[in-house]
Design a protein around this motif. Structure first.
Motif, mmCIF file in Angstrom:
data_model
loop_
_atom_site.group_PDB
_atom_site.id
_atom_site.type_symbol
_atom_site.label_atom_id
_atom_site.label_comp_id
_atom_site.label_asym_id
_atom_site.label_seq_id
_atom_site.Cartn_x
_atom_site.Cartn_y
_atom_site.Cartn_z
ATOM 1 N N LYS A 9 58.080 42.438 19.113
ATOM 2 C CA LYS A 9 56.856 42.867 19.778
ATOM 3 C C LYS A 9 57.102 42.886 21.276
ATOM 4 C CE LYS A 9 53.543 41.155 16.436
ATOM 5 N NZ LYS A 9 52.345 40.338 16.221
ATOM 6 N N VAL A 10 56.627 43.932 21.913
ATOM 7 C CA VAL A 10 56.661 44.030 23.365
ATOM 8 C C VAL A 10 55.216 43.911 23.812
ATOM 9 C CG1 VAL A 10 57.270 45.463 25.342
ATOM 10 C CG2 VAL A 10 58.659 45.556 23.262
ATOM 11 N N ILE A 11 54.931 42.864 24.581
ATOM 12 C CA ILE A 11 53.554 42.629 25.026
ATOM 13 C C ILE A 11 53.534 42.455 26.539
ATOM 14 C CG2 ILE A 11 52.786 41.592 22.870
ATOM 15 C CD1 ILE A 11 53.140 38.867 24.192
ATOM 16 N N ARG A 12 52.360 42.633 27.106
ATOM 17 C CA ARG A 12 52.167 42.369 28.528
ATOM 18 C C ARG A 12 50.780 41.791 28.722
ATOM 19 N NH1 ARG A 12 50.537 47.810 31.842
ATOM 20 N NH2 ARG A 12 48.847 48.413 30.493
ATOM 21 N N ASP A 13 50.640 41.039 29.796
ATOM 22 C CA ASP A 13 49.326 40.547 30.175
ATOM 23 C C ASP A 13 48.597 41.654 30.903
ATOM 24 O OD1 ASP A 13 49.672 38.039 29.087
ATOM 25 O OD2 ASP A 13 50.378 37.143 30.957
ATOM 26 N N ARG A 14 47.349 41.861 30.547
ATOM 27 C CA ARG A 14 46.547 42.899 31.185
ATOM 28 C C ARG A 14 45.273 42.262 31.710
ATOM 29 N NH1 ARG A 14 43.638 48.161 28.733
ATOM 30 N NH2 ARG A 14 43.264 49.156 30.727
ATOM 31 N N THR A 15 44.994 42.484 32.975
ATOM 32 C CA THR A 15 43.795 41.932 33.598
ATOM 33 C C THR A 15 42.804 43.057 33.851
ATOM 34 O OG1 THR A 15 45.119 40.216 34.668
ATOM 35 C CG2 THR A 15 42.934 40.598 35.562
ATOM 36 N N VAL A 16 41.578 42.844 33.407
ATOM 37 C CA VAL A 16 40.524 43.838 33.608
ATOM 38 C C VAL A 16 39.333 43.164 34.279
ATOM 39 C CG1 VAL A 16 41.182 45.321 31.675
ATOM 40 C CG2 VAL A 16 39.615 43.440 31.285
ATOM 41 N N LEU A 17 38.593 43.943 35.031
ATOM 42 C CA LEU A 17 37.369 43.454 35.647
ATOM 43 C C LEU A 17 36.207 43.771 34.718
ATOM 44 C CD1 LEU A 17 37.776 44.545 39.374
ATOM 45 C CD2 LEU A 17 37.951 42.252 38.441
ATOM 46 N N THR A 18 35.385 42.781 34.444
ATOM 47 C CA THR A 18 34.219 42.990 33.589
ATOM 48 C C THR A 18 32.974 42.492 34.328
ATOM 49 O OG1 THR A 18 34.518 40.839 32.530
ATOM 50 C CG2 THR A 18 35.498 42.725 31.440
ATOM 51 N N GLY A 19 31.865 43.079 34.023
ATOM 52 C CA GLY A 19 30.611 42.639 34.612
ATOM 53 C C GLY A 19 30.185 41.301 34.022
ATOM 54 N N THR A 20 29.532 40.491 34.813
ATOM 55 C CA THR A 20 29.056 39.195 34.319
ATOM 56 C C THR A 20 27.824 39.407 33.448
ATOM 57 O OG1 THR A 20 27.686 38.860 36.270
ATOM 58 C CG2 THR A 20 29.928 37.998 36.357
ATOM 59 N N LEU A 21 27.488 38.398 32.680
ATOM 60 C CA LEU A 21 26.328 38.499 31.791
ATOM 61 C C LEU A 21 25.024 38.615 32.569
ATOM 62 C CD1 LEU A 21 27.288 35.896 29.039
ATOM 63 C CD2 LEU A 21 27.358 38.381 28.883
ATOM 64 N N THR A 22 24.981 38.064 33.762
ATOM 65 C CA THR A 22 23.760 38.141 34.568
ATOM 66 C C THR A 22 23.655 39.467 35.313
ATOM 67 O OG1 THR A 22 24.868 37.116 36.459
ATOM 68 C CG2 THR A 22 23.742 35.639 34.918
ATOM 69 N N GLY A 23 24.752 40.239 35.319
ATOM 70 C CA GLY A 23 24.736 41.521 36.001
ATOM 71 C C GLY A 23 25.052 41.415 37.480
ATOM 72 N N GLU A 24 25.403 40.224 37.920
ATOM 73 C CA GLU A 24 25.707 40.016 39.337
ATOM 74 C C GLU A 24 27.217 39.839 39.512
ATOM 75 O OE1 GLU A 24 23.497 36.632 40.543
ATOM 76 O OE2 GLU A 24 21.585 37.512 39.982
#
Length: 61
Positions: A9-24
């Motif tokens: 398996k060839v894997i990589r760490d991927r970082t994504v920006l997600t909105g918070t549950l409060t929307g802030e």
């Protein structure tokens, strides 16, 4: 990598920006992304195909 592996398996760490549950604002979330998953018996062929694709040379030791 071990010589007796069944799969490679060839894997990589991927970082994504997600909105918070409060929307802030946003928060970073890191997860593993699988780039390839194949039987270990094909590893040599896959390595050569990647080398050909990127115009590189495989040098055996």
């Amino acid at each position: 990598m071990h010589e007796d592996q069944e799969r490679v398996k060839v894997i990589r760490d991927r970082t994504v920006l997600t909105g918070t549950l409060t929307g802030e604002g946003t928060s970073e979330m890191t997860h593993e992304q699988t780039l390839a998953d194949f039987p270990a018996t094909h590893a040599y062929n896959v390595m050569h195909a990647l080398a050909d694709h990127f115009n590189c040379e495989v040098v055996e030791r």
